[in-house]
Design a protein around this motif. Structure first.
Motif, PDB file in Angstrom:
ATOM      1  N   LEU A 206       0.848  -1.188   0.000  1.00  0.00           N
ATOM      2  CA  LEU A 206       0.000   0.000   0.000  1.00  0.00           C
ATOM      3  C   LEU A 206       0.886   1.242   0.000  1.00  0.00           C
ATOM      4  CD1 LEU A 206      -2.356  -1.212   2.881  1.00  0.00           C
ATOM      5  CD2 LEU A 206      -2.798  -1.423   0.424  1.00  0.00           C
ATOM      6  N   PRO A 207       0.308   2.419  -0.197  1.00  0.00           N
ATOM      7  CA  PRO A 207       1.107   3.644  -0.070  1.00  0.00           C
ATOM      8  C   PRO A 207       1.790   3.753   1.288  1.00  0.00           C
ATOM      9  CG  PRO A 207      -0.937   4.145  -1.192  1.00  0.00           C
ATOM     10  CD  PRO A 207      -1.032   2.711  -0.742  1.00  0.00           C
TER      11      PRO A 207
ATOM     12  N   SER B 152      -1.768   4.694  -4.893  1.00  0.00           N
ATOM     13  CA  SER B 152      -2.577   3.472  -4.869  1.00  0.00           C
ATOM     14  C   SER B 152      -3.103   3.077  -6.236  1.00  0.00           C
ATOM     15  CB  SER B 152      -3.754   3.645  -3.904  1.00  0.00           C
ATOM     16  OG  SER B 152      -4.621   4.684  -4.349  1.00  0.00           O
TER      17      SER B 152
ATOM     18  N   THR C   8       2.727   3.733 -11.717  1.00  0.00           N
ATOM     19  CA  THR C   8       1.647   4.265 -10.892  1.00  0.00           C
ATOM     20  C   THR C   8       1.352   5.715 -11.263  1.00  0.00           C
ATOM     21  OG1 THR C   8       2.833   5.331  -9.049  1.00  0.00           O
ATOM     22  CG2 THR C   8       2.702   2.922  -9.016  1.00  0.00           C
TER      23      THR C   8
ATOM     24  N   GLN D 199      -7.104   1.526  -6.947  1.00  0.00           N
ATOM     25  CA  GLN D 199      -7.159   2.409  -5.778  1.00  0.00           C
ATOM     26  C   GLN D 199      -6.826   1.694  -4.467  1.00  0.00           C
ATOM     27  OE1 GLN D 199      -7.275   5.538  -5.971  1.00  0.00           O
ATOM     28  NE2 GLN D 199      -7.939   5.845  -8.063  1.00  0.00           N
ATOM     29  N   THR D 200      -5.971   0.676  -4.583  1.00  0.00           N
ATOM     30  CA  THR D 200      -5.565  -0.064  -3.382  1.00  0.00           C
ATOM     31  C   THR D 200      -4.052  -0.207  -3.313  1.00  0.00           C
ATOM     32  OG1 THR D 200      -7.650  -1.298  -3.374  1.00  0.00           O
ATOM     33  CG2 THR D 200      -5.826  -2.224  -2.096  1.00  0.00           C
ATOM     34  N   GLY D 201      -3.461  -0.921  -4.265  1.00  0.00           N
ATOM     35  CA  GLY D 201      -2.031  -1.153  -4.249  1.00  0.00           C
ATOM     36  C   GLY D 201      -1.668  -2.362  -5.075  1.00  0.00           C
TER      37      GLY D 201
END
Length: 411
Positions: A27-28, A35, A52, A338-340
């Motif tokens: 994750l960030p 993300s 990204t 939007q997660t990783g």
């Protein structure tokens, strides 16, 4: 030797927890700059690159190294919004960004901008959607959002305007969503607003031997293909599209909807042939569902079911996998919207992670792969494994006692 050393680290050290069989989610907070993951790529030296919206990330087996746009630097990325990456057969690393095309010099960690031209006098810096190399003639095909397709000679690094003109006599849009080169040498150009255009990758003329089913012909430009993948054994191709999962039959060349009721209604955001799950007569594709979740598509029944990946213990129903990679060691990488990034190891000893920190702060964490895949520091092949002491990487030889404050196993 690497496999043996990894086993020794996991099983012989009382201070380690053997968790290599579990998937890991990055994750960030644990190293990613953003993300939103657009592409995951492995180069010829086995480094993993993650494109990204916050920059280009290189994962060396120990840590993430991020490259970003810097308006004060002339040798940086054109944009921190990185869409795609390709290393061609000559070793050139091409980076596609939202503000044009760059070339990465890995030795000096610097970037050179590559101007694209609609005509000789007018350079453009378009959004780069996807790139693919055609090994048969050493060209790089570059699909953009708004400027069409460009063709580059990988050896001379020169644009080929005549090849671009040949494509655009057939292609009636400048908005390219993605590209795909199949094993038969066909170049699939997948626009963002119309049905795919399929060309011979060398001549760039329309590819023969393929037909669309009457149902798909009727759908016409309503078909948008998000991703596609090929079964390396049968040559059948699965397409994730807005019209459901589609099959291109290797034998007949017919492109049609999948027969399964649920499959025909599934909008695939990403597709990859699952070589690890396939066995015997069962041929499976792993599909990232646009509505969330991971599915397996069975080529025998032409139906989908919830995918079972033994190393993934997390609930996957809300995940939308939009990018994927099966690396050279068989580990599965998924870019989750939007997660990783999720990494599912092939086996217990295929890819093991350990977090090392003296402070336990997310910004101080480093990620380590002990002599597994992807490529780790050169120390691994010399019989040593990496750690981080005091927030900085260190290398310890076999037999060394590591300070207890240096190591922290991740659950």
């Amino acid at each position: 030797m690497r496999r043996f050393l990894l086993s020794a680290v996991l099983l012989g050290g009382a201070f380690l927890t053997a968790t290599g069989q579990n998937a890991r989610l990055y994750l960030p907070e644990t190293g990613l700059p953003n993300s939103q993951v657009n592409r995951i790529y492995q180069d010829r030296t086995d480094y993993i690159w993650i494109c990204t919206e916050g920059g280009l990330v290189r994962f060396d087996g120990m840590r993430f190294e991020t490259y970003q746009h810097d308006r004060e630097s002339a040798n940086c990325l054109s944009s921190s919004s990185v869409i795609d990456m390709v290393e061609d057969s000559r070793g050139t690393k091409w980076i596609g960004t939202a503000a044009g095309l760059d070339i990465l010099d890995s030795e000096y960690a610097s970037f050179t901008h590559f101007d694209l031209h609609r005509n000789p006098e007018t350079p453009v810096n378009p959004y780069i959607g996807r790139m693919v190399e055609v090994p048969a003639n050493g060209t790089l095909i570059v699909g953009t959002g708004g400027a069409g397709v460009f063709v580059i000679d990988c050896e001379t690094r020169q644009e080929l305007p005549e090849s671009r003109e040949t494509i655009h006599r057939i292609l009636h849009t400048d908005y390219i969503h993605t590209l795909f080169l199949d094993a038969s040498g066909r170049l699939w150009i997948l626009p963002g607003d119309s049905k795919p255009v399929i060309l011979d990758a060398v001549s760039l003329e329309p590819a023969g031997g393929l037909t669309w089913s009457p149902e798909l012909q009727k759908a016409g430009d309503l078909i948008r293909v998000n991703d596609m993948a090929e079964d390396p054994f049968t040559g059948n191709i699965l397409l994730g599209s807005t019209e459901g999962l589609l099959l291109c039959e290797a034998g007949s060349g017919l492109i049609r909807k999948a027969a399964g009721h649920r499959a025909a209604a599934t909008v695939g955001a990403s597709v990859i042939f699952d070589s690890q799950a396939s066995s015997g007569e069962e041929r499976l594709f792993l599909v990232g569902n646009e509505d969330g979740g991971l599915l397996h598509f069975d080529t025998e029944t032409e139906e989908v079911r919830t995918a079972v990946v033994s190393s993934i213990r997390q609930e996957t129903g809300n995940w939308k996998a939009t990018s994927n990679l099966r690396d050279s060691q068989g580990n599965l990488w998924l870019g989750l919207y939007q997660t990783g990034v999720l990494v599912a190891p092939k086996s217990r000893f295929g890819f093991s992670y350990m977090g090392f920190s003296t402070r336990g702060m997310p910004g101080e964490m480093r990620t380590a792969s002990t002599c597994g895949s992807p490529r780790t520091a050169a120390a691994c092949s010399a019989g040593r494994w990496p750690a981080v002491a005091g927030g900085f990487p260190s290398v310890f030889s076999p037999g060394t006692t590591l300070p207890s404050t240096t190591m922290q196993s991740w659950p």
